[in-house]
Design a protein around this motif. Structure first.
Motif, mmCIF file in Angstrom:
data_model
loop_
_atom_site.group_PDB
_atom_site.id
_atom_site.type_symbol
_atom_site.label_atom_id
_atom_site.label_comp_id
_atom_site.label_asym_id
_atom_site.label_seq_id
_atom_site.Cartn_x
_atom_site.Cartn_y
_atom_site.Cartn_z
ATOM 1 N N GLY A 153 0.775 -1.301 -0.124
ATOM 2 C CA GLY A 153 -0.047 -0.118 0.049
ATOM 3 C C GLY A 153 1.066 1.574 -0.050
ATOM 4 N N ALA A 154 0.676 2.774 0.120
ATOM 5 C CA ALA A 154 0.776 3.615 -0.206
ATOM 6 C C ALA A 154 1.918 4.136 1.016
ATOM 7 C CB ALA A 154 0.089 4.890 0.279
ATOM 8 N N GLY A 155 1.483 3.284 2.519
ATOM 9 C CA GLY A 155 2.568 2.835 3.490
ATOM 10 C C GLY A 155 3.938 2.027 3.497
ATOM 11 N N GLY A 156 3.798 1.278 2.454
ATOM 12 C CA GLY A 156 4.306 0.276 1.967
ATOM 13 C C GLY A 156 4.131 -0.973 2.428
ATOM 14 N N ASP A 157 4.679 -2.007 2.822
ATOM 15 C CA ASP A 157 4.625 -3.662 2.750
ATOM 16 C C ASP A 157 4.171 -4.063 4.050
ATOM 17 O OD1 ASP A 157 5.008 -3.347 -0.004
ATOM 18 O OD2 ASP A 157 7.052 -4.634 0.031
ATOM 19 N N THR A 158 3.755 -4.896 4.133
ATOM 20 C CA THR A 158 3.184 -5.768 5.258
ATOM 21 C C THR A 158 3.496 -7.651 4.902
ATOM 22 O OG1 THR A 158 1.465 -4.266 5.677
ATOM 23 C CG2 THR A 158 1.874 -6.412 6.701
ATOM 24 N N LEU A 159 3.692 -7.910 5.290
ATOM 25 C CA LEU A 159 4.782 -9.671 5.131
ATOM 26 C C LEU A 159 3.501 -10.438 6.586
ATOM 27 C CD1 LEU A 159 8.449 -9.743 3.812
ATOM 28 C CD2 LEU A 159 6.191 -9.240 2.647
ATOM 29 N N LEU A 160 2.555 -11.235 5.738
ATOM 30 C CA LEU A 160 1.499 -12.402 5.670
ATOM 31 C C LEU A 160 3.160 -12.884 6.149
ATOM 32 C CD1 LEU A 160 -1.460 -10.892 5.638
ATOM 33 C CD2 LEU A 160 0.196 -9.602 6.995
ATOM 34 N N LYS A 161 3.241 -13.585 7.018
ATOM 35 C CA LYS A 161 5.021 -15.070 6.949
ATOM 36 C C LYS A 161 3.910 -16.148 7.027
ATOM 37 C CE LYS A 161 8.544 -16.393 9.264
ATOM 38 N NZ LYS A 161 8.657 -16.605 10.671
ATOM 39 N N TYR A 162 3.640 -16.935 6.031
ATOM 40 C CA TYR A 162 3.632 -18.264 5.550
ATOM 41 C C TYR A 162 3.516 -18.837 7.123
ATOM 42 C CZ TYR A 162 1.387 -22.708 4.003
ATOM 43 O OH TYR A 162 0.538 -23.686 3.675
ATOM 44 N N ALA A 163 1.889 -19.671 7.038
ATOM 45 C CA ALA A 163 2.042 -20.630 8.845
ATOM 46 C C ALA A 163 1.829 -19.695 9.938
ATOM 47 C CB ALA A 163 3.155 -21.485 9.108
ATOM 48 N N ASP A 164 2.693 -18.678 10.485
ATOM 49 C CA ASP A 164 1.843 -18.120 11.276
ATOM 50 C C ASP A 164 0.883 -16.934 10.713
ATOM 51 O OD1 ASP A 164 4.380 -18.735 12.783
ATOM 52 O OD2 ASP A 164 5.829 -17.937 12.714
ATOM 53 N N GLU B 126 -11.085 -18.195 16.441
ATOM 54 C CA GLU B 126 -11.626 -19.187 17.008
ATOM 55 C C GLU B 126 -13.221 -19.678 17.306
ATOM 56 O OE1 GLU B 126 -9.224 -20.512 19.567
ATOM 57 O OE2 GLU B 126 -10.105 -22.475 20.186
ATOM 58 N N ALA B 127 -13.979 -18.322 18.068
ATOM 59 C CA ALA B 127 -15.347 -19.036 17.974
ATOM 60 C C ALA B 127 -15.922 -18.500 16.786
ATOM 61 C CB ALA B 127 -15.735 -17.986 19.083
ATOM 62 N N PRO B 128 -15.981 -17.945 15.651
ATOM 63 C CA PRO B 128 -17.029 -18.009 14.963
ATOM 64 C C PRO B 128 -16.412 -18.848 13.934
ATOM 65 C CG PRO B 128 -15.786 -16.478 14.392
ATOM 66 C CD PRO B 128 -15.619 -16.515 15.576
ATOM 67 N N ALA B 129 -14.872 -19.622 13.749
ATOM 68 C CA ALA B 129 -15.044 -20.655 13.399
ATOM 69 C C ALA B 129 -15.273 -22.301 13.259
ATOM 70 C CB ALA B 129 -13.359 -20.178 12.927
ATOM 71 N N ALA B 130 -14.896 -22.113 15.023
ATOM 72 C CA ALA B 130 -14.977 -23.344 16.168
ATOM 73 C C ALA B 130 -13.883 -23.979 16.212
ATOM 74 C CB ALA B 130 -16.348 -24.075 15.239
ATOM 75 N N TYR B 131 -12.635 -24.062 15.716
ATOM 76 C CA TYR B 131 -11.641 -24.245 15.635
ATOM 77 C C TYR B 131 -10.194 -23.647 15.914
ATOM 78 C CZ TYR B 131 -12.495 -24.621 10.546
ATOM 79 O OH TYR B 131 -12.881 -24.546 9.680
ATOM 80 N N PRO B 132 -9.012 -23.927 16.485
ATOM 81 C CA PRO B 132 -8.076 -22.778 16.288
ATOM 82 C C PRO B 132 -7.061 -22.985 15.361
ATOM 83 C CG PRO B 132 -7.248 -25.034 17.864
ATOM 84 C CD PRO B 132 -8.919 -25.192 17.526
ATOM 85 N N TRP B 133 -6.402 -21.858 15.392
ATOM 86 C CA TRP B 133 -5.203 -21.995 14.144
ATOM 87 C C TRP B 133 -4.675 -22.889 13.639
ATOM 88 C CZ3 TRP B 133 -5.039 -18.886 10.429
ATOM 89 C CH2 TRP B 133 -4.154 -19.093 9.283
ATOM 90 N N GLU B 134 -4.526 -23.870 15.131
ATOM 91 C CA GLU B 134 -3.426 -24.862 14.365
ATOM 92 C C GLU B 134 -4.167 -25.623 13.442
ATOM 93 O OE1 GLU B 134 -3.737 -23.234 18.266
ATOM 94 O OE2 GLU B 134 -1.635 -22.095 17.036
ATOM 95 N N VAL B 135 -5.684 -25.918 13.791
ATOM 96 C CA VAL B 135 -6.110 -26.883 13.096
ATOM 97 C C VAL B 135 -5.942 -26.360 11.329
ATOM 98 C CG1 VAL B 135 -8.421 -27.725 11.725
ATOM 99 C CG2 VAL B 135 -7.535 -27.301 14.523
ATOM 100 N N LEU B 136 -5.764 -25.333 11.175
ATOM 101 C CA LEU B 136 -5.526 -24.490 9.285
ATOM 102 C C LEU B 136 -3.767 -25.079 9.531
ATOM 103 C CD1 LEU B 136 -7.812 -21.027 10.091
ATOM 104 C CD2 LEU B 136 -7.869 -23.102 9.228
ATOM 105 N N ARG B 137 -2.979 -24.257 10.583
ATOM 106 C CA ARG B 137 -1.548 -24.870 10.235
ATOM 107 C C ARG B 137 -1.264 -25.874 9.808
ATOM 108 N NH1 ARG B 137 2.073 -21.829 14.337
ATOM 109 N NH2 ARG B 137 1.832 -23.464 15.720
#
Ligand SMILES: [Zn+2]
Length: 571
Positions: free
Chosen positions: A121-132, A228-239
């Motif tokens: 974006g205009a303010g630079g890059d945000t890096l979303l690290k895979y898995a984390d 977690e609440a609306p998905a009904a499982y924690p992030w670990e399950v997706l990772r």
């Protein structure tokens, strides 16, 4: 131990749940019940279910020899051969073009993603690290796919539902763009019963729907925000899930029925992304749950790349049919997935996911129901179809394929039963109905349960969307009324608290773990009790002429009406 108890079929006086008037029963059913009571409709041969025979099937299917029943392995060959043998023994006819096997063309994808999803974006890059921070992949059967400076659009819950006057994509051209989507639905977020069935999850709340709708809109990417609440499982399950090889139905590389890049980001990552767009995540999230929400193009662009190792495989649904005596072109269907998770890659300790409860118990139930219906004399009036599905554990793949390539016209299926996990803790006073309140089939179930002195009870956690998480759903979304009942909670011997505790214990210690093994100490009297119940419901349906529907207001009713009208027109 052989368990034989007098078969109580249906009581003439039907006891329903408190608050449900007997007049809720369809007239044809009331008539049928009366007929059965008078002895003029009931079969002269009433099959019985025996614990030992049932337990033997479970023991074999869940044995180490069957290697966890992963599709397209030696374990599949053994499982499919076993089902074929038992279906033949039960007197079923091959249900798929002269064979018991309906081949399902699958693809195994090992994703090699870029290390990060870059948001610029205009303010630079945000890096979303895979898995984390994020996970992403492509299910398109291509060696490589990239998102390059794809414009981000926040589409709220990503729902298009004309019946509710709801369209999160109104006025948008999503081609080349990436949708950022909230999980679950506005009903869950607000608790408003007028919106998407309140706290209970609807199909529109499921992540699978989000990707499907984004694909229909022509989006290049679709990233769901995990909470977690609306998905009904924690992030670990997706990772963890994203790290395993994925199975998918084979689609030609050029198919656009799938979004290019699918994925999830954590809530923390979403907060950062919206901040980069000068927005507060909680504020826009709240706005998205309100009627009249308009999607928001964000001043941000997404870039990443995913590569795939592709391996094509063939698995099988197993289909047997018992032809009806009078109306063979009308059907009742029983389904259960035979597959499970196979073996772990690591070599230490127990490496086999035996999947005893999930779903050797349901597959054994399918076999026993086939045997029982094969013994009914005179033959049931309608045909009864038995299907063992493949690939349920990898995203309801076999049932999706079956629903898209049905071996009998779906409009001609009066209704059905899916079994995924049978009771192993003894008899209960209740029957848990997942997706309670959905269809008129529950009247049949309530009547048969009353014959056993039992009552129906809704699932304890409708917000988890369990109705959308097993194979019956693939048929339901094509309009076929499907029941998904599970072991009750209220144990005859130990009461409801104990029953609930057993369920929780199973979910935490054995569900989708190598420890889901056959246990000779199980009390299978509850499975037998449920088999009698499921048999009774199927027999009622197989002997009558009606076609039950979804209840008014249900999301699948219009589809059923349309399919029944079309089916009638084509005859
Ligand atoms: Zn299962």
């Amino acid at each position: 131990m052989v368990l034989r108890r007098p078969r109580r079929q249906f009581l003439p006086e039907v006891t329903l749940m408190p608050g449900r008037r007997p007049s809720a029963l369809p007239a044809v059913l009331t008539g049928l019940l009366a007929g059965l009571a008078a002895g003029c409709v009931s079969s002269s041969v009433t099959p019985s279910f025996e614990t030992d025979r049932y337990a033997d099937h479970v023991r074999v299917l869940a044995s180490d020899d069957f290697e966890g029943r992963r599709p397209a392995t030696a374990g599949e060959e053994k499982t499919v051969a076993y089902l074929e043998q038992e279906f033949r023994r039960a007197g079923l006819q091959p249900g798929a073009s002269g064979s018991f096997r309906q081949p399902v063309s699958l693809v195994e994808l090992r994703t090699r993603p870029d290390a990060a999803l870059r948001i610029s974006g205009a303010g630079g890059d945000t890096l979303l690290k895979y898995a984390d921070d994020a996970v992403y992949w492509t299910k398109r059967v291509v060696p490589e796919l990239a998102l390059t400076d794809s414009d981000l659009v926040f589409v709220g819950y990503g729902i298009v539902e004309p019946a509710m006057g709801w369209n999160d994509y109104a006025g948008l051209d999503m081609r080349g763009k990436t949708a950022v989507i909230l999980v679950n639905d506005p009903g869950f977020a607000t608790g408003d019963p007028e919106l998407f069935n309140g706290r209970a999850m609807t199909y529109h709340g499921r992540w699978t729907y989000k990707y499907e709708e984004a694909a229909r809109q022509g989006a290049a990417g679709a990233i769901i925000v995990h909470e977690e609440a609306p998905a009904a499982y924690p992030w670990e399950v997706l990772r963890n899930g994203a790290a395993r090889p994925q199975l998918a139905i084979y689609t030609p590389p050029e198919a656009t029925s799938l979004v290019g890049v699918e994925g999830w980001m954590t809530r923390d990552a979403a907060v950062k992304v919206f901040l980069a767009a000068g927005l507060d995540y909680d504020t826009v999230k709240a706005a998205a749950a309100k009627r009249g929400f308009r999607a928001m193009p964000l001043p941000l662009r997404a870039t990443t790349r995913v590569a795939n190792d592709i391996h094509r495989i063939t698995s099988n649904n197993v289909v047997g049919i018992l032809p009806g005596a009078n109306r063979p072109d009308e059907y009742v269907i029983y389904t259960a997935h035979w597959d499970h998770l196979g073996r772990t890659a690591e070599g230490s300790g127990d490496t086999i996911f035996n999947g005893a409860v999930d779903n050797a118990t349901g597959t054994a139930a399918l076999i026993e129901l086939a045997r029982a219906f094969g013994e009914v004399r005179p033959r049931p009036e309608r045909s009864v179809v038995f299907v063992g599905f493949t690939g349920e554990e990898y995203g309801l793949l076999g049932s999706e394929y079956f629903a898209d390539h049905p071996v009998v016209p779906l409009a001609q299926i009066a209704g059905g039963f899916n079994m995924d996990g049978m009771a192993v803790n003894g008899r209960t006073r209740d029957v848990t109905v997942v997706g309670y309140g959905a269809s008129e089939l529950e009247d049949y179930l309530a009547a048969a349960a009353a014959g056993q002195g039992r009552v129906l009870a809704p699932e304890p956690t409708p917000e988890k969307g369990s109705y959308y998480r097993s194979d019956h759903f693939m048929l339901a979304r094509k309009g076929v009324p499907m029941l998904y009942a599970r072991a009750g909670i209220d144990s005859e011997q130990h009461g409801p608290e104990w029953g609930l505790q057993q369920n929780t214990d199973y979910i935490s210690h054995r569900y989708h773990k190598p420890s889901d093994e056959f246990d000779p100490d199980w009390d299978l009297s509850g499975a037998i009790q449920d088999l009698e119940l499921y048999f009774d419901v199927g027999l009622m349906l197989a002997m009558e002429q009606g076609f039950p529907n979804w209840r008014p207001g249900n999301e699948f009713r219009a589809i059923r009406d349309q399919s029944r009208a079309g089916g009638a027109a084509s005859q």
